[in-house]
Design an enzyme around this catalytic site. Structure first.
Site, mmCIF file in Angstrom:
data_model
loop_
_atom_site.group_PDB
_atom_site.id
_atom_site.type_symbol
_atom_site.label_atom_id
_atom_site.label_comp_id
_atom_site.label_asym_id
_atom_site.label_seq_id
_atom_site.Cartn_x
_atom_site.Cartn_y
_atom_site.Cartn_z
ATOM 1 C CG ASP A 491 -1.915 0.973 1.375
ATOM 2 O OD1 ASP A 491 -2.283 1.548 0.342
ATOM 3 O OD2 ASP A 491 -2.394 1.223 2.507
ATOM 4 C CD GLU A 494 -0.106 5.685 -3.591
ATOM 5 O OE1 GLU A 494 0.446 5.932 -2.499
ATOM 6 O OE2 GLU A 494 -0.949 4.788 -3.743
ATOM 7 C CG ASP A 566 -8.151 5.128 0.999
ATOM 8 O OD1 ASP A 566 -8.004 3.896 0.893
ATOM 9 O OD2 ASP A 566 -7.337 5.870 1.578
HETATM 10 C C1 NOJ Z 1 -4.569 3.412 2.833
HETATM 11 C C2 NOJ Z 1 -5.256 2.302 2.099
HETATM 12 O O1 NOJ Z 1 -5.840 2.798 0.920
HETATM 13 C C3 NOJ Z 1 -6.279 1.664 3.002
HETATM 14 O O2 NOJ Z 1 -6.919 0.634 2.323
HETATM 15 C C4 NOJ Z 1 -5.608 1.165 4.274
HETATM 16 O O3 NOJ Z 1 -6.572 0.622 5.121
HETATM 17 C C5 NOJ Z 1 -4.896 2.319 4.954
HETATM 18 N N1 NOJ Z 1 -3.951 2.901 4.040
HETATM 19 C C6 NOJ Z 1 -4.159 1.863 6.223
HETATM 20 O O4 NOJ Z 1 -3.163 0.981 5.912
#
Ligand code: NOJ
Length: 867
Positions: A491, A494, A566
């Site tokens: 995650d 970017e 998100d």
């Molecule tokens: C951002 C991610 O997009 C999300 O899915 C995740 O729960 C949070 N980071 C925490 O790791």
């Protein structure tokens, strides 16, 4: 309203809206502003003559390549270029001869994007060139011709003798050559906005050591109005005209609470644009990993203005008959999607966070109690000791091996998150610093920024030395090689930097090779998840790794799945997830999903139910929720919704053989898993076909789906391609041939149709996970077309190893007979227990015997049901 109320109101709106003030608009971003300005000025001046030309005297043919130099009238600059043919497609690369500067940054134009994006070992194909005084005539592959005008530069592409594409017809070509602030001669049409400094509020410290370096070029697609691709944007599948509006932007960012109907950048970028019309499809693949914008002017002909902040000018043109062939050739160049673990196509249960091992195992047991299948449970950042990735929290996750063992008993997996930001002050970050494999700041020291753990550094996965280190720390973290059911989530790659400009790394940061972050930004996420992939392979060389990545680029499909980040628990996010995932499929990244239920917020029971019913179609099917969202595992929702969700998940499991077969096809041909209608019906006289983004086929199976994405919907209307018949197939139950494309639906209905002419193989028994379905028999559904004919395929292998033995089975029903033949060798018996034939009474009521041409295929006198 009193002042306090006004303030609260403003704050609420402020918190709910995407923080778009964090991101540069085209106008605020020096290179985009300048290129748009240039294009506008040129468009106003009909006498404009581009200063760029190909120097006739320097043209050389070298085997199948043509090399030469572009010059610029009035400027002492040289741009060497090369034309070649790769996978029977035209490639153009243009560099610049630049002088060294007194700075540690690499002063050349970045030319390694293709090194990351492309498959290894690609070779060049044949081309013929005829050179005249003012033109080059190039022919390559069958039916492809290009006329290259030397002055002004212009490319005219012909396919099967039809003129289909013009490049630089609008003369937007701009290559901002190396210059100094003191010696900065400009054309009258050029703007000097932010050439040597950046006045955007969060990037004022950008030193821009190389000054302006942007590239821009126009492509005019003749007779094309239907344009697709260039994700990631929370927007329609059909690309929009951006005249006078924000262009589409590529800049991989952690876009907090993104909005729909937006061309703002998101977490990933795939610079492939596909244009489709009757009998011709064109792909423009812009091989560049820097910040980029794309302006689109649509009309009978459509013009694309593609702009990047720096790097060499490198693009490939695909011209084919069909969009599927574009996938094929793009996949040959950048790699096809990996054939995933079969279990990764099952249902994934995630939230931020499961609290401890007990919680994880309780959730797993609850699914069994409620008879809801699932394959994988996920751990978000809280499982690590103080967010120090590659460690386990000793209190709550002290015995991960025991947890993995219990999960394994029901064939289940665990996915743990590992982000690229590494907290300072523990063995992983200490080693990155001492080995000198971190991303550097603009003074060439290890860069420090903020992310989840507080102060962090970033591993530089462009550095080849990072691989070995990453392998070693993963081997220790992933416990012993006995646990094959542990997989990873990359995650925030970017990379997301909470205190960085536009929530990312400063552009003048430095990577391996002394390249600026500016040049490699969009490919960084790929380098990270690919390094993780290699580490997983080094631990278990025979097993297919599963990795979910948030940031991605062309080529990411080889090693990872993606999701749309998100989203929110709102109907519009459910709706937009479908075009977003279709777009991902169009550009060869089909292993895609969206957080089922929405990440932020708490969905209503109806929304959650509808989201599961839509989510079962996402190639990557995972529910996820923010740490502040209420628990919403399906068994907590309450009846009748829990049952509706159970039915939906069970339907997904029954269709796993079809998903897996579609993935196999994608892994050898790049074909979409969720396939837009226009893919097979681009010759349709119904022009609406090109816009349909709420309906799709599941691979080549013939299953047509239209998920419900509207609150309180009680009716659905399919748009159907002409000259086909469809059978009612709602909830996976085969019914009669439909007479109307519109029908009533209840809250427990998942609208589906099956196209006449299809044969599909389902598995119908409930099991706790996909691994436990291994020996289950298949049910065939044979849906005949008007001629009484149908065919279909089923791919079977062990579901996990890289070089598994396999069997590809072809079913064909003709003249009242089913014949089965197969290629490959797979030792497990494949049993078909039932065959349901629909539409037969219209053709041949006396069905002949089932012909079996394959000894290893056990068809134990299947019950044949004729409807
Ligand atoms: C951002 C991610 O997009 C999300 O899915 C995740 O729960 C949070 N980071 C925490 O790791």
């Amino acid at each position: 309203m009193n002042l306090q109320l006004v303030t609260i109101f403003i704050l609420i709106n402020y918190c709910l809206a995407v923080k778009d003030y964090l991101f540069k608009s085209c106008n605020q971003n020096g290179f985009c502003h300048r290129n748009r300005h240039y294009a506008n000025q040129i468009s106003l001046d009909s006498n404009f003559q581009s200063p760029y030309y190909i120097d006739f005297n320097q043209i050389k043919i070298d085997g199948d390549k043509l090399r030469g130099t572009v010059l610029k009238i009035g400027f002492d600059v040289k741009f060497p270029f090369e034309i070649s043919v790769i996978e029977n497609s035209f490639r153009f690369q243009l560099d610049e001869i630049r002088n060294p500067i007194e700075h540690f940054v690499n002063h050349n134009r970045y030319n390694e994007t293709s090194k990351w994006a492309f498959n290894k070992d690609l070779s060049n194909d044949k081309a013929d060139y005829k050179i005249n005084d003012d033109q080059i005539l190039m022919t390559y592959s069958d039916n492809h011709e290009v006329i290259i005008n030397l002055n002004p530069i212009k490319f005219t592409f012909y396919y099967k003798n039809e003129e289909v594409l013009l490049i630089n017809d609008k003369q937007f070509l701009l290559v901002e050559h190396q210059r100094s602030i003191e010696n900065n001669k400009l054309l009258p049409q050029e703007s000097s906005f932010n050439m040597f400094s950046d006045d955007f509020k969060d990037s004022k410290s950008d030193k821009l050591p190389l000054g302006p370096e942007s590239i821009g070029l126009d492509f005019t697609l003749l007779g094309f109005n239907n344009l697709y691709g260039i994700p990631e944007h929370a927007d329609s599948m059909l690309l929009k005209d951006t005249s006078g509006k924000e262009p589409y932007r590529f800049y991989n960012v952690d876009i907090f609470e993104y909005e729909t109907d937006s061309r703002l950048p998101m977490y990933g970028s795939i610079p492939l644009l596909t244009a489709v019309k009757k009998d011709v499809s064109i792909g423009i693949f812009w091989v560049n990993s820097a910040d980029s914008y794309i302006d689109i002017k649509k009309g009978k002909d459509s013009t694309i203005h593609w702009i990047s902040e720096n790097g060499i000018l490198d693009f490939i043109i695909f011209i084919k008959d069909t969009p599927k062939e574009i996938n094929q050739v793009y996949g040959k160049i950048t790699g096809f999607t990996q054939l995933p673990l079969l279990s990764s196509l099952g249902y994934h249960q995630c939230r931020w966070n499961y609290n401890d091992i007990k919680d994880v195992l309780e959730v797993s047991a609850k699914f069994d109690e409620f008879e809801i299948p699932f394959d994988t449970i996920w751990l978000d950042i809280e499982y690590a000791d103080n967010k120090k990735y590659l460690t386990w929290d000793p209190q709550n996750f002290g015995k991960p091996d025991e947890m993995l063992e219990v999960l394994e008993r029901t064939g289940r997996n665990l996915v743990a998150i590992i982000d690229p930001h590494i907290k300072t002050g523990y063995f992983v970050s200490d080693a990155i610093i001492s080995k000198n494999i971190g991303m550097k700041d603009n003074e060439d020291n290890t860069y420090r920024g903020h992310c989840w753990p507080g102060e962090s550094i970033w591993i530089d996965t462009l550095n080849p030395k990072s691989q070995k280190f990453w392998d070693d720390v993963h081997k220790t973290f992933m416990i012993s090689d006995n646990h094959k059911n542990l997989h990873l989530w990359n995650d925030m790659n970017e990379p997301s930097v909470f205190n960085g400009p536009e929530t990312s790394a400063p552009k003048d940061n430095i990577h391996y090779g002394q390249w600026e972050h500016r040049s490699i930004h969009n490919v960084f996420g790929l380098t990270y998840h690919e390094t993780t992939y290699n580490s997983m392979l080094s631990r278990l060389p025979e097993q297919r790794p599963f990795i979910l990545t948030r940031s991605y680029f062309s080529g990411s499909q080889r090693t990872a799945a993606m999701w749309t980040g998100d989203n929110m628990s709102k109907w519009e996010y459910l709706k937009v997830s479908i075009p977003m995932i279709l777009t991902s499929n169009i550009v060869g990244m089909p292993f895609a999903g969206a957080d089922v239920g929405g990440f932020f917020g708490n969905p209503s029971k109806e929304l959650l139910t509808r989201w599961y019913q839509a989510g079962i179609w996402y190639p990557f099917f995972r529910a996820h929720a923010h740490i502040d969202s209420r628990r919403r595992e399906p068994y907590l929702i309450g009846e009748p919704y829990t049952s509706y969700i159970r039915d939906a998940i069970k339907l997904r499991y029954s269709l796993l053989p079809i998903f897996y077969t579609a993935f196999y096809q994608a892994s050898i041909s790049g074909s979409p898993i969720l396939k837009p209608i226009f893919y097979d019906y681009y010759n349709s006289t119904n022009s609406n076909i090109f816009e349909i983004e709420d309906e799709f086929f599941l691979g080549d199976s013939g299953i047509l789906v239209k998920p419900i994405t509207d609150e309180e919907a009680n009716e659905v209307e399919f748009v159907l391609p002409e000259n086909e018949i469809f059978y009612q197939f709602t909830n996976g139950i085969i019914g009669d041939k439909i007479n109307s494309s519109k029908f009533k639906v209840g809250i427990n209905d998942i609208p589906m149709l099956l196209k006449g002419g299809s044969i599909i193989a389902k598995k119908e028994r409930y099991r706790r996970s996909s691994k436990l379905m291994k020996h289950d028999p298949y049910t065939l559904i044979i849906a005949l077309n008007i001629q009484g004919y149908a065919n279909g395929q089923l791919y079977v292998d062990d579901g996990e190893s890289i070089d598994s033995e396999f069997k590809m089975i072809n079913f064909e029903f003709e003249n009242g007979k089913l014949s089965v033949n197969s290629t490959g060798d797979f030792s497990l018996p494949i049993e078909i227990e039932k065959a349901i034939i629909v539409g037969a009474n219209e053709v041949d009521p006396e069905l002949g015997p089932v012909t079996i041409e394959d000894e290893k295929l056990v068809i134990k006198n299947p019950r044949v049901i004729i409807c």
